[in-house]
Design an enzyme around this catalytic site. Structure first.
Site, PDB file in Angstrom:
ATOM      1  N   TYR A   1       0.768  -1.193   0.071  1.00 36.96           N
ATOM      2  CA  TYR A   1       0.130   0.035   0.077  1.00 36.96           C
ATOM      3  C   TYR A   1       0.893   1.299  -0.148  1.00 36.96           C
ATOM      4  CZ  TYR A   1      -3.282  -3.540   1.048  1.00 36.96           C
ATOM      5  OH  TYR A   1      -4.099  -4.798   1.056  1.00 36.96           O
ATOM      6  N   LYS A   2       2.201   1.320  -0.243  1.00 38.33           N
ATOM      7  CA  LYS A   2       3.069   2.341  -0.115  1.00 38.33           C
ATOM      8  C   LYS A   2       3.503   2.691  -1.664  1.00 38.33           C
ATOM      9  CE  LYS A   2       2.358   1.504   4.079  1.00 38.33           C
ATOM     10  NZ  LYS A   2       3.241   1.373   5.282  1.00 38.33           N
TER      11      LYS A   2
END
Ligand SMILES: *Cc1c(COP(=O)(O)O)cnc(C)c1O
Length: 399
Positions: free
Chosen positions: A193-194
């Protein structure tokens, strides 16, 4: 006017590029997945990733490791944190941050978070003096950077060693200087999710050779530190190697290969994220009562998620608003809830810490909403999402 229901997935990232897939397959075919399992005359994918990310960041040294939380943990240990020493950090952050401090043997001292989602510098100064802390983990939670000129002046005056948690600021900068280059160390996550995605992973950056020598030994280098891509000279290891435990947390070559292909994409991805962010932001700006955290001119952010506050909203209305949005397909998290939900938890849920009174943070969290903006959303999607939020807030308030 009836709005369509949004059908996209808030957790769907873009696929890995064909180039990244081919690089990963090449590693798999070679059988040499471990970072030190390289031919005599080659640098492994993990070492090349370190070299390339150091060049991207403008840092002297880099260490690829198993997660962002792990990078924070060994950064604190390599910085010389002693058992039970206080460590300052933002009260508004993600659970791996207090977790890393505890893992390194530290005691977490939480600093109040303002409505702009950055640490309150007055509270920081008071807590630094009161606790006698030598370390601060500055978490750029959800990508918000505080006034870095003021913060650096303060940490310098208070003799605080700064470790930056850049999980949400890969690619971001303040006044032209990249996040992760202000303190002794910058810690990045490459979790899905980065900003770059290898499933799991982390990068620790520093310009300090003695610090990086210790960190590399701690990460589990089995004395093969000379095979690293962005490591200090051998003399920085010669004494430390007898005093430094191995806390295995290396990155493997498959993940490194996937990440190397993504570094050149970061600039264009930032532009694409910010177009999405600014589209939703433009819708939110028009809503009476909504507060958007200030984004100073010096801050070049990466809008991979968006936050907004609705000061004074009751818990009941906040829940109603979130569920109304969910019915329209828009996934919003509210930080004011009593219990942890998925990735969303607050300091009140971290009961392994000493209980701390944080009235300003609590007031911020009670009205704080948060939404992911994956690049799989189109600009039209973002416009629809913004309008759904607008409509749902109006309806909630009218009730
Ligand atoms: C994701 C994240 C981390 C660490 O991430 P890992 O899951 O350990 O890679 C640290 N801080 C913040 C604010 C994060 O969101």
């Amino acid at each position: 006017m009836r709005l369509n229901i949004f059908k996209g997935s808030f957790t769907q990232q873009e696929p890995i590029s064909e180039e990244g897939i081919a690089a990963a397959v090449k590693v798999l075919r070679s059988g040499r997945l471990h970072r030190y399992n390289a031919e005599r005359d080659e640098l492994s994918e993990a070492s090349l990733l370190e070299r390339e990310f150091a060049a991207y960041q403008g840092s002297r040294y880099a260490l690829a490791c198993s997660s962002g939380g792990y990078a924070l943990h060994i950064a604190l240990r390599a910085a010389g944190l002693r058992a039970d020493e206080p460590v300052l950090t933002n009260a508004f952050t993600l659970a791996p941050v207090p977790g890393a401090i505890v893992n390194a043997g530290g005691r977490v001292v939480l600093v109040e978070t303002t409505m702009d989602l950055v640490p309150d510098l007055v509270d920081l100064e008071q807590k630094a003096s009161k606790s006698g802390a030598r370390f601060m983990v500055l978490s750029y939670m959800r990508g918000h950077m505080p006034d870095m000129d003021a913060l650096m002046e303060l940490t310098g005056r208070l003799h605080l060693t700064l470790i930056e948690d850049c999980a949400h600021t890969m690619g971001a900068s303040w006044d032209g200087r990249k996040s992760g280059s202000f303190g002794l160390a910058g810690c990045f996550s490459t979790q899905t999710y980065k900003h770059i995605n290898s499933g799991e992973g982390g990068l620790l950056m520093s310009d300090d050779p003695a610090f990086m020598g210790r960190a590399i030994l701690m990460s589990g280098s089995y004395m093969l530190y000379e095979r690293h891509g962005a490591a200090p000279e051998a003399r920085f290891f010669s004494r430390a190697k007898f005093d430094t435990p191995n806390f295995s947390g290396r990155m493997d070559n498959v993940r490194a290969a996937i990440l190397r292909a993504q570094i050149p994409e970061l600039v264009s991805k930032t532009e694409r994220w910010n177009k999405r962010y600014q589209t939703v932001e433009a819708c939110l700006r028009g809503i009476p009562g909504v507060y958007l955290p200030n984004r100073p001119l010096q801050e070049r952010y990466v809008g991979s998620s968006i936050q907004f506050l609705f000061p004074g909203i009751s818990a009941q209305k906040a829940r109603a608003f979130v569920s109304r949005c969910a019915k329209q397909g828009v996934e919003i998290s509210w930080f004011g809830d009593a219990g942890p939900k998925g990735f969303t938890s607050s300091h009140r849920n971290w009961r392994y810490l000493d209980p701390q009174s944080l009235p300003h943070t609590d007031a911020t969290l009670a009205s704080l909403f948060d939404m992911r903006l994956p690049l799989t959303f189109s600009i039209a999607d973002c416009r629809l999402i913004g309008n759904i939020i607008l409509r749902c807030l109006e309806e909630t308030c009218a009730q």
